[in-house]
Scaffold this motif. Structure first.
Motif, mmCIF file in Angstrom:
data_model
loop_
_atom_site.group_PDB
_atom_site.id
_atom_site.type_symbol
_atom_site.label_atom_id
_atom_site.label_comp_id
_atom_site.label_asym_id
_atom_site.label_seq_id
_atom_site.Cartn_x
_atom_site.Cartn_y
_atom_site.Cartn_z
ATOM 1 N N THR A 111 0.840 -1.204 0.000
ATOM 2 C CA THR A 111 0.000 0.000 0.000
ATOM 3 C C THR A 111 0.873 1.251 0.000
ATOM 4 O OG1 THR A 111 -1.760 -1.163 1.159
ATOM 5 C CG2 THR A 111 -1.827 1.229 1.233
ATOM 6 N N SER A 112 1.933 1.258 0.792
ATOM 7 C CA SER A 112 2.812 2.434 0.830
ATOM 8 C C SER A 112 3.543 2.615 -0.492
ATOM 9 C CB SER A 112 3.796 2.350 1.996
ATOM 10 O OG SER A 112 4.741 1.338 1.783
ATOM 11 N N GLU A 113 3.894 1.512 -1.159
ATOM 12 C CA GLU A 113 4.547 1.632 -2.469
ATOM 13 C C GLU A 113 3.607 2.264 -3.490
ATOM 14 O OE1 GLU A 113 6.770 -1.631 -4.168
ATOM 15 O OE2 GLU A 113 7.249 -2.395 -2.166
ATOM 16 N N PHE A 114 2.353 1.815 -3.526
ATOM 17 C CA PHE A 114 1.403 2.383 -4.472
ATOM 18 C C PHE A 114 1.070 3.829 -4.119
ATOM 19 C CE2 PHE A 114 0.658 -1.852 -6.123
ATOM 20 C CZ PHE A 114 0.343 -1.600 -7.454
ATOM 21 N N THR A 115 0.995 4.152 -2.846
ATOM 22 C CA THR A 115 0.691 5.519 -2.437
ATOM 23 C C THR A 115 1.807 6.481 -2.833
ATOM 24 O OG1 THR A 115 -0.580 4.683 -0.566
ATOM 25 C CG2 THR A 115 0.057 6.981 -0.470
ATOM 26 N N SER A 116 3.047 6.028 -2.722
ATOM 27 C CA SER A 116 4.171 6.919 -3.016
ATOM 28 C C SER A 116 4.448 7.071 -4.510
ATOM 29 C CB SER A 116 5.435 6.451 -2.291
ATOM 30 O OG SER A 116 5.832 5.190 -2.761
ATOM 31 N N ASP A 117 4.276 6.022 -5.311
ATOM 32 C CA ASP A 117 4.556 6.117 -6.751
ATOM 33 C C ASP A 117 3.710 5.099 -7.516
ATOM 34 O OD1 ASP A 117 5.565 6.383 -9.318
ATOM 35 O OD2 ASP A 117 7.661 6.369 -8.684
ATOM 36 N N VAL A 118 2.570 5.539 -8.013
ATOM 37 C CA VAL A 118 1.618 4.652 -8.684
ATOM 38 C C VAL A 118 2.204 4.085 -9.977
ATOM 39 C CG1 VAL A 118 -0.661 4.492 -9.755
ATOM 40 C CG2 VAL A 118 -0.359 5.845 -7.700
ATOM 41 N N GLN A 119 2.838 4.917 -10.803
ATOM 42 C CA GLN A 119 3.352 4.437 -12.089
ATOM 43 C C GLN A 119 4.425 3.361 -11.902
ATOM 44 O OE1 GLN A 119 2.558 7.760 -11.790
ATOM 45 N NE2 GLN A 119 0.878 7.618 -13.233
ATOM 46 N N LEU A 120 5.358 3.593 -10.996
ATOM 47 C CA LEU A 120 6.408 2.620 -10.755
ATOM 48 C C LEU A 120 5.834 1.323 -10.190
ATOM 49 C CD1 LEU A 120 9.444 1.989 -10.709
ATOM 50 C CD2 LEU A 120 9.492 2.910 -8.383
ATOM 51 N N SER A 121 4.883 1.440 -9.274
ATOM 52 C CA SER A 121 4.260 0.259 -8.684
ATOM 53 C C SER A 121 3.449 -0.516 -9.709
ATOM 54 C CB SER A 121 3.379 0.663 -7.500
ATOM 55 O OG SER A 121 4.167 1.258 -6.499
ATOM 56 N N ASN A 122 2.757 0.183 -10.590
ATOM 57 C CA ASN A 122 2.019 -0.503 -11.661
ATOM 58 C C ASN A 122 2.961 -1.305 -12.549
ATOM 59 O OD1 ASN A 122 -0.694 0.043 -11.180
ATOM 60 N ND2 ASN A 122 -0.607 2.012 -12.220
ATOM 61 N N LYS A 123 4.094 -0.717 -12.912
ATOM 62 C CA LYS A 123 5.066 -1.442 -13.740
ATOM 63 C C LYS A 123 5.588 -2.682 -13.022
ATOM 64 C CE LYS A 123 6.776 2.471 -16.399
ATOM 65 N NZ LYS A 123 7.899 3.363 -16.654
ATOM 66 N N LYS A 124 5.759 -2.558 -11.709
ATOM 67 C CA LYS A 124 6.322 -3.652 -10.929
ATOM 68 C C LYS A 124 5.311 -4.765 -10.658
ATOM 69 C CE LYS A 124 8.735 -4.357 -6.523
ATOM 70 N NZ LYS A 124 9.252 -3.671 -5.325
ATOM 71 N N TYR A 125 4.067 -4.417 -10.299
ATOM 72 C CA TYR A 125 3.107 -5.396 -9.785
ATOM 73 C C TYR A 125 1.916 -5.723 -10.682
ATOM 74 C CZ TYR A 125 5.370 -4.585 -5.253
ATOM 75 O OH TYR A 125 6.266 -4.482 -4.236
#
Length: 134
Positions: free
Chosen positions: A49-63
């Motif tokens: 949740t903290s990863e998506f809150t801090s950077d949505v684009q990067l988290s989308n690419k990752k997960y």
């Protein structure tokens, strides 16, 4: 004249066959069985949740579209849907009557999206892989 008709018939046959296989690929080709896939990431509900809150684009690419295992506390249960830590919505493949609020579980599922307005992460094809009953 006969060759033109033969070419037209072959072309038509090719189009029909290509259309058939293309249609079947679009309808049935994207189905995945998350239960048999290996998990790409093991993570806690708070961390993801903290990863998506801090950077949505990067988290989308990752997960995004990956099979993940997420550990968290059940805060809401609705038949085939559970919510972990008030932020992760998991659509279960099968309902599980043994699930209760406030127990910690590890779920395996596919991340299908993040709603940055509501700050909710959505998973589908979820199944419980571990229950930690206190």
């Amino acid at each position: 004249m006969k060759k033109t008709i033969q070419r037209g018939a072959v072309t038509l046959l090719f189009i029909v066959i290509a259309s058939f296989f293309g249609y079947n690929y679009l309808i049935y080709g994207g189905e995945r069985d998350i239960a048999t896939e290996t998990v790409d990431y093991f993570i806690t509900a708070k961390r993801i949740t903290s990863e998506f809150t801090s950077d949505v684009q990067l988290s989308n690419k990752k997960y995004l579209e990956k099979a993940v295992a997420i550990s968290g506390q059940i805060t809401t249960i609705n038949d085939k849907e559970i919510i972990l830590n008030n932020t992760i919505i998991c659509n279960l493949q099968n309902s599980d009557p043994s699930l209760k609020k406030n127990i910690v579980v590890t779920i395996k599922g596919r991340i299908v999206g993040y709603d940055d307005l509501l700050e909710e992460l959505k998973l589908d094809q979820c199944l419980i892989i571990k229950k930690e009953i206190k």
